[in-house]
Design a protein around this motif. Structure first.
Motif, PDB file in Angstrom:
ATOM      1  N   GLY A  58       0.818  -1.218   0.000  1.00  0.00           N
ATOM      2  CA  GLY A  58       0.000   0.000   0.000  1.00  0.00           C
ATOM      3  C   GLY A  58       0.847   1.262   0.000  1.00  0.00           C
ATOM      4  O   GLY A  58       0.597   2.192  -0.773  1.00  0.00           O
ATOM      5  N   ALA A  59       1.878   1.285   0.845  1.00  0.00           N
ATOM      6  CA  ALA A  59       2.746   2.466   0.917  1.00  0.00           C
ATOM      7  C   ALA A  59       3.555   2.639  -0.362  1.00  0.00           C
ATOM      8  O   ALA A  59       3.724   3.757  -0.855  1.00  0.00           O
ATOM      9  N   ALA A  60       4.038   1.542  -0.927  1.00  0.00           N
ATOM     10  CA  ALA A  60       4.768   1.626  -2.202  1.00  0.00           C
ATOM     11  C   ALA A  60       3.820   2.034  -3.322  1.00  0.00           C
ATOM     12  O   ALA A  60       4.182   2.822  -4.202  1.00  0.00           O
ATOM     13  N   GLY A  61       2.600   1.527  -3.278  1.00  0.00           N
ATOM     14  CA  GLY A  61       1.618   1.836  -4.313  1.00  0.00           C
ATOM     15  C   GLY A  61       1.243   3.303  -4.369  1.00  0.00           C
ATOM     16  O   GLY A  61       0.947   3.838  -5.440  1.00  0.00           O
ATOM     17  N   ARG A  62       1.267   3.985  -3.228  1.00  0.00           N
ATOM     18  CA  ARG A  62       0.952   5.413  -3.224  1.00  0.00           C
ATOM     19  C   ARG A  62       1.975   6.211  -4.013  1.00  0.00           C
ATOM     20  O   ARG A  62       1.664   7.253  -4.562  1.00  0.00           O
ATOM     21  N   VAL A  63       3.192   5.739  -4.074  1.00  0.00           N
ATOM     22  CA  VAL A  63       4.258   6.453  -4.776  1.00  0.00           C
ATOM     23  C   VAL A  63       4.445   5.919  -6.197  1.00  0.00           C
ATOM     24  O   VAL A  63       4.659   6.686  -7.129  1.00  0.00           O
ATOM     25  N   LEU A  64       4.348   4.607  -6.356  1.00  0.00           N
ATOM     26  CA  LEU A  64       4.643   3.986  -7.646  1.00  0.00           C
ATOM     27  C   LEU A  64       3.409   3.784  -8.519  1.00  0.00           C
ATOM     28  O   LEU A  64       3.536   3.686  -9.735  1.00  0.00           O
ATOM     29  N   GLY A  65       2.252   3.682  -7.917  1.00  0.00           N
ATOM     30  CA  GLY A  65       1.047   3.313  -8.652  1.00  0.00           C
ATOM     31  C   GLY A  65       0.888   1.802  -8.642  1.00  0.00           C
ATOM     32  O   GLY A  65       1.824   1.058  -8.334  1.00  0.00           O
ATOM     33  N   THR A  66      -0.285   1.353  -8.992  1.00  0.00           N
ATOM     34  CA  THR A  66      -0.612  -0.071  -8.899  1.00  0.00           C
ATOM     35  C   THR A  66       0.233  -0.938  -9.827  1.00  0.00           C
ATOM     36  O   THR A  66       0.789  -1.944  -9.401  1.00  0.00           O
ATOM     37  N   GLY A  67       0.343  -0.555 -11.082  1.00  0.00           N
ATOM     38  CA  GLY A  67       1.087  -1.362 -12.049  1.00  0.00           C
ATOM     39  C   GLY A  67       2.556  -1.492 -11.698  1.00  0.00           C
ATOM     40  O   GLY A  67       3.127  -2.586 -11.745  1.00  0.00           O
ATOM     41  N   ARG A  68       3.165  -0.390 -11.338  1.00  0.00           N
ATOM     42  CA  ARG A  68       4.591  -0.419 -11.003  1.00  0.00           C
ATOM     43  C   ARG A  68       4.837  -1.169  -9.687  1.00  0.00           C
ATOM     44  O   ARG A  68       5.873  -1.808  -9.511  1.00  0.00           O
ATOM     45  N   THR A  69       3.897  -1.086  -8.766  1.00  0.00           N
ATOM     46  CA  THR A  69       4.032  -1.846  -7.517  1.00  0.00           C
ATOM     47  C   THR A  69       3.940  -3.339  -7.803  1.00  0.00           C
ATOM     48  O   THR A  69       4.670  -4.139  -7.209  1.00  0.00           O
ATOM     49  N   ALA A  70       3.064  -3.733  -8.718  1.00  0.00           N
ATOM     50  CA  ALA A  70       2.974  -5.143  -9.109  1.00  0.00           C
ATOM     51  C   ALA A  70       4.280  -5.602  -9.756  1.00  0.00           C
ATOM     52  O   ALA A  70       4.754  -6.712  -9.489  1.00  0.00           O
ATOM     53  N   ILE A  71       4.867  -4.754 -10.588  1.00  0.00           N
ATOM     54  CA  ILE A  71       6.164  -5.080 -11.202  1.00  0.00           C
ATOM     55  C   ILE A  71       7.226  -5.235 -10.117  1.00  0.00           C
ATOM     56  O   ILE A  71       8.021  -6.177 -10.148  1.00  0.00           O
ATOM     57  N   LEU A  72       7.246  -4.316  -9.158  1.00  0.00           N
ATOM     58  CA  LEU A  72       8.195  -4.393  -8.045  1.00  0.00           C
ATOM     59  C   LEU A  72       8.043  -5.710  -7.293  1.00  0.00           C
ATOM     60  O   LEU A  72       9.030  -6.404  -7.027  1.00  0.00           O
ATOM     61  N   ALA A  73       6.805  -6.064  -6.966  1.00  0.00           N
ATOM     62  CA  ALA A  73       6.559  -7.290  -6.194  1.00  0.00           C
ATOM     63  C   ALA A  73       6.992  -8.527  -6.973  1.00  0.00           C
ATOM     64  O   ALA A  73       7.708  -9.386  -6.443  1.00  0.00           O
ATOM     65  N   LEU A  74       6.576  -8.619  -8.220  1.00  0.00           N
ATOM     66  CA  LEU A  74       6.909  -9.782  -9.044  1.00  0.00           C
ATOM     67  C   LEU A  74       8.416  -9.880  -9.273  1.00  0.00           C
ATOM     68  O   LEU A  74       9.018 -10.942  -9.090  1.00  0.00           O
ATOM     69  N   ALA A  75       9.037  -8.774  -9.653  1.00  0.00           N
ATOM     70  CA  ALA A  75      10.474  -8.793  -9.940  1.00  0.00           C
ATOM     71  C   ALA A  75      11.285  -9.106  -8.696  1.00  0.00           C
ATOM     72  O   ALA A  75      12.261  -9.867  -8.762  1.00  0.00           O
ATOM     73  N   THR A  76      10.900  -8.541  -7.569  1.00  0.00           N
ATOM     74  CA  THR A  76      11.629  -8.813  -6.329  1.00  0.00           C
ATOM     75  C   THR A  76      11.538 -10.290  -5.966  1.00  0.00           C
ATOM     76  O   THR A  76      12.535 -10.912  -5.596  1.00  0.00           O
ATOM     77  N   HIS A  77      10.348 -10.856  -6.078  1.00  0.00           N
ATOM     78  CA  HIS A  77      10.156 -12.278  -5.766  1.00  0.00           C
ATOM     79  C   HIS A  77      11.014 -13.155  -6.680  1.00  0.00           C
ATOM     80  O   HIS A  77      11.713 -14.059  -6.210  1.00  0.00           O
ATOM     81  N   VAL A  78      10.987 -12.872  -7.972  1.00  0.00           N
ATOM     82  CA  VAL A  78      11.741 -13.678  -8.933  1.00  0.00           C
ATOM     83  C   VAL A  78      13.251 -13.502  -8.735  1.00  0.00           C
ATOM     84  O   VAL A  78      13.993 -14.487  -8.668  1.00  0.00           O
ATOM     85  N   LEU A  79      13.709 -12.256  -8.621  1.00  0.00           N
ATOM     86  CA  LEU A  79      15.147 -12.009  -8.464  1.00  0.00           C
ATOM     87  C   LEU A  79      15.699 -12.608  -7.176  1.00  0.00           C
ATOM     88  O   LEU A  79      16.770 -13.229  -7.179  1.00  0.00           O
ATOM     89  N   ALA A  80      14.981 -12.434  -6.073  1.00  0.00           N
ATOM     90  CA  ALA A  80      15.448 -12.977  -4.790  1.00  0.00           C
ATOM     91  C   ALA A  80      15.472 -14.502  -4.824  1.00  0.00           C
ATOM     92  O   ALA A  80      16.404 -15.128  -4.306  1.00  0.00           O
TER      93      ALA A  80
END
Length: 194
Positions: A58-80
């Motif tokens: 929610g806090a990231a979404g306020r700054v990044l927006g929904t789509g970019r937050t989804a990209i952040l979540a997916l990419a972080t999960h895959v990269l880690a």
């Protein structure tokens, strides 16, 4: 899915977690399904992980927006996941870890949650930063405890921190470029009217 997971018999729950684990064996046989299911099976403290997910995303979404937050979540999960399991594969190949480590159960949303909390702390609004920092402080003592032994989860959490910082920076910067400032829009509208 975590609520359903808790209602299952212990044997079924263990089999589901073993199938959804993002370990080397599953990443070789069904990588997409394991990656998709794993975050929805927290390994204990389900309500805490749900709350921290809502705070961080929610806090990231306020700054990044929904789509970019989804990209952040997916990419972080895959990269880690790829970084931590890749390091484990290298350690197995070097003989530092037994081959049975290919089957270790690694499930849960922690990589996503850590990446989102870190991005929110670094780039969010002040209220979002404070709440995210408090959430991160609650779980931080448990995130890195096995780092000295190059534990899979612990190295994944380090990668999540780095990914949250790097991806958050890039995605926030791209959002700012994509959205022209209001003074430019106002000038454009007034020019068209004249």
């Amino acid at each position: 899915m975590s609520g359903v997971d808790l209602t299952l018999p212990a044997g079924t729950r263990a089999a589901l977690r073993a199938w959804a684990s993002t370990n080397l064996d599953n990443l070789q046989h069904h990588p997409m399904l394991a990656m998709a299911a794993s975050p929805f099976l927290p390994d204990g403290y389900a309500w805490l992980w749900i709350a921290l997910s809502l705070i961080g995303l929610g806090a990231a979404g306020r700054v990044l927006g929904t789509g970019r937050t989804a990209i952040l979540a997916l990419a972080t999960h895959v990269l880690a996941t790829l970084a931590s399991e890749g390091l484990l594969a290298a350690r197995i190949a070097a003989g530092a870890v037994t081959p049975q480590a290919r089957h270790v159960v690694d499930v849960g949303p922690s990589y996503i949650v850590v990446g989102a909390l870190v991005a929110a702390i670094a780039y969010g609004t002040w209220p979002g930063r404070l709440v995210s920092a408090a959430g991160f402080a609650v779980i931080a003592p448990y995130l890195f405890s096995g780092l000295n032994d190059w534990g899979v989860a612990e190295t994944g959490h380090v990668c999540s921190v780095v990914s949250g910082l790097a991806l958050g920076f890039v995605l926030r910067r791209n959002r700012r470029r994509a959205a022209p400032d209001s003074s430019t829009r106002t000038r454009t509208l007034s020019t068209r009217r004249n």
